[in-house]
Scaffold this motif. Structure first.
Motif, PDB file in Angstrom:
ATOM      1  N   ARG A 185      35.301  55.552  34.908  1.00  0.00           N
ATOM      2  CA  ARG A 185      36.413  54.608  34.747  1.00  0.00           C
ATOM      3  C   ARG A 185      35.917  53.164  34.787  1.00  0.00           C
ATOM      4  N   ILE A 186      35.022  52.880  35.725  1.00  0.00           N
ATOM      5  CA  ILE A 186      34.494  51.519  35.825  1.00  0.00           C
ATOM      6  C   ILE A 186      33.644  51.186  34.602  1.00  0.00           C
ATOM      7  N   GLY A 187      32.941  52.186  34.080  1.00  0.00           N
ATOM      8  CA  GLY A 187      32.163  51.966  32.863  1.00  0.00           C
ATOM      9  C   GLY A 187      33.042  51.509  31.713  1.00  0.00           C
ATOM     10  N   ARG A 188      34.228  52.099  31.615  1.00  0.00           N
ATOM     11  CA  ARG A 188      35.175  51.663  30.583  1.00  0.00           C
ATOM     12  C   ARG A 188      35.570  50.201  30.788  1.00  0.00           C
ATOM     13  N   GLN A 189      35.844  49.840  32.027  1.00  0.00           N
ATOM     14  CA  GLN A 189      36.244  48.461  32.316  1.00  0.00           C
ATOM     15  C   GLN A 189      35.125  47.480  31.970  1.00  0.00           C
ATOM     16  N   ILE A 190      33.902  47.864  32.256  1.00  0.00           N
ATOM     17  CA  ILE A 190      32.761  46.995  31.937  1.00  0.00           C
ATOM     18  C   ILE A 190      32.639  46.808  30.432  1.00  0.00           C
ATOM     19  N   ARG A 191      32.768  47.893  29.683  1.00  0.00           N
ATOM     20  CA  ARG A 191      32.654  47.794  28.219  1.00  0.00           C
ATOM     21  C   ARG A 191      33.738  46.896  27.638  1.00  0.00           C
ATOM     22  N   HIS A 192      34.952  47.026  28.138  1.00  0.00           N
ATOM     23  CA  HIS A 192      36.036  46.181  27.640  1.00  0.00           C
ATOM     24  C   HIS A 192      35.806  44.716  28.010  1.00  0.00           C
ATOM     25  N   ALA A 193      35.325  44.473  29.211  1.00  0.00           N
ATOM     26  CA  ALA A 193      35.064  43.091  29.627  1.00  0.00           C
ATOM     27  C   ALA A 193      33.955  42.480  28.779  1.00  0.00           C
ATOM     28  N   GLU A 194      32.912  43.252  28.501  1.00  0.00           N
ATOM     29  CA  GLU A 194      31.814  42.748  27.669  1.00  0.00           C
ATOM     30  C   GLU A 194      32.295  42.467  26.249  1.00  0.00           C
ATOM     31  N   ARG A 195      33.168  43.327  25.743  1.00  0.00           N
ATOM     32  CA  ARG A 195      33.730  43.079  24.415  1.00  0.00           C
ATOM     33  C   ARG A 195      34.566  41.806  24.406  1.00  0.00           C
ATOM     34  N   ASP A 196      35.342  41.590  25.476  1.00  0.00           N
ATOM     35  CA  ASP A 196      36.168  40.383  25.559  1.00  0.00           C
ATOM     36  C   ASP A 196      35.304  39.127  25.648  1.00  0.00           C
ATOM     37  N   ILE A 197      34.198  39.212  26.368  1.00  0.00           N
ATOM     38  CA  ILE A 197      33.286  38.069  26.454  1.00  0.00           C
ATOM     39  C   ILE A 197      32.742  37.726  25.072  1.00  0.00           C
ATOM     40  N   ALA A 198      32.358  38.753  24.318  1.00  0.00           N
ATOM     41  CA  ALA A 198      31.842  38.521  22.963  1.00  0.00           C
ATOM     42  C   ALA A 198      32.913  37.880  22.078  1.00  0.00           C
ATOM     43  N   ALA A 199      34.161  38.330  22.227  1.00  0.00           N
ATOM     44  CA  ALA A 199      35.254  37.760  21.432  1.00  0.00           C
ATOM     45  C   ALA A 199      35.497  36.299  21.809  1.00  0.00           C
ATOM     46  N   LEU A 200      35.431  35.995  23.099  1.00  0.00           N
ATOM     47  CA  LEU A 200      35.616  34.614  23.547  1.00  0.00           C
ATOM     48  C   LEU A 200      34.494  33.719  23.040  1.00  0.00           C
ATOM     49  N   ASP A 201      33.276  34.239  23.058  1.00  0.00           N
ATOM     50  CA  ASP A 201      32.142  33.460  22.553  1.00  0.00           C
ATOM     51  C   ASP A 201      32.302  33.179  21.057  1.00  0.00           C
TER      52      ASP A 201
END
Length: 260
Positions: A185-201
């Motif tokens: 479950r935490i792995g999913r949260q990490i992947r989504h957060a990393e994707r959001d960081i890339a989108a913000l960048d």
């Protein structure tokens, strides 16, 4: 000699600890990126507002005068080229006016459709900070809720739907209990957060490469030289507007002289 009891973590518990550390780090990075991007948006928004008030309205006035001149030239010359130029200048004048005044009108007319309201409520029911289970989740939900509010105010259905889909995916049932399931479950949260960081960048890069950002940079450079770039642009445009008015009056007199 007393025996020492050495407590060792199981592999699953150790993996869970590492994942929680990773999640905390990536969420901190996400919050920093959000704050940085919000500051850039605010700076550019403020500068754009000043630009529109000082310069944009003058461009709109100038293009309107040019369109009126071109339309009067049709009456004077009655040629295909004159009509074509009149159409082109009128279209440009409308585009300039929309750019200068359209944003305020859109803000006044914002009336979210029922579907957007329903979607926003669905998102809020899942990520509202009041539903957080601990301090870490409270910080994360606060960040997500701010993003949802911004999306709602922009009428951004796609962003709201993505927030909802992300929440559903992260909290989808995972077979098993305990540390191993929590790691997934935490792995999913990490992947989504990393994707959001890339989108913000990516959004940050797009904002900083835009025309307003470049003009803002030029204005800052001018300010270091004790110059006000927007005032200079406005002064130049005022001269062009005055010249356009003279040309409009001249062609008006020519038309009157020809009895048209």
């Amino acid at each position: 000699m007393p025996a020492e009891i050495i407590l060792q973590q199981t592999p699953d518990a150790a993996a869970l600890f590492d994942k929680r550390e990773q999640l905390a780090a990536v969420r901190t990075m996400l919050a920093e990126r959000e704050a940085e991007l919000a500051q850039i948006r605010a700076q550019l928004k403020t500068f754009e507002g000043r630009y529109l008030r000082q310069v944009g309205v003058l461009y709109a006035e100038l293009d309107e005068l040019e369109a009126r001149i071109a339309e009067r030239e049709v009456a004077l010359y009655d040629s295909e080229s004159a009509r074509r130029r009149a159409e082109e200048t009128r279209q440009r004048a409308q585009e300039t006016r929309d750019a200068a005044f359209g944003e305020a009108r859109e803000a006044e007319e914002f009336d979210p459709p029922p579907s957007l309201k329903t979607l926003f409520r669905d998102v809020a029911k899942r990520i509202h900070p009041d539903f957080a289970r601990d301090e870490e989740e409270l910080k994360h939900f606060t960040l997500l809720m701010a993003r949802a509010n911004q999306a709602y105010s922009r009428g951004d259905t796609e962003m709201l739907q993505r927030l909802l889909d992300d929440h559903r995916e992260i909290h989808a049932s995972i077979a098993g209990e305990g540390a191993a399931a929590e790691v997934l479950r935490i792995g999913r949260q990490i992947r989504h957060a990393e994707r959001d960081i890339a989108a913000l960048d990516a959004e940050r890069a797009a904002l900083l490469s835009g025309d307003i950002a470049q003009l803002h940079l030029d204005a800052e450079t001018a300010a270091r030289e004790h110059r006000d770039l927007l005032t200079e642009l406005a002064t130049s445009l005022l001269e062009q507007v005055a010249d356009a008015r003279r040309r409009f009056e001249l062609i008006d007199r020519q038309i009157s002289a020809h009895g048209r």
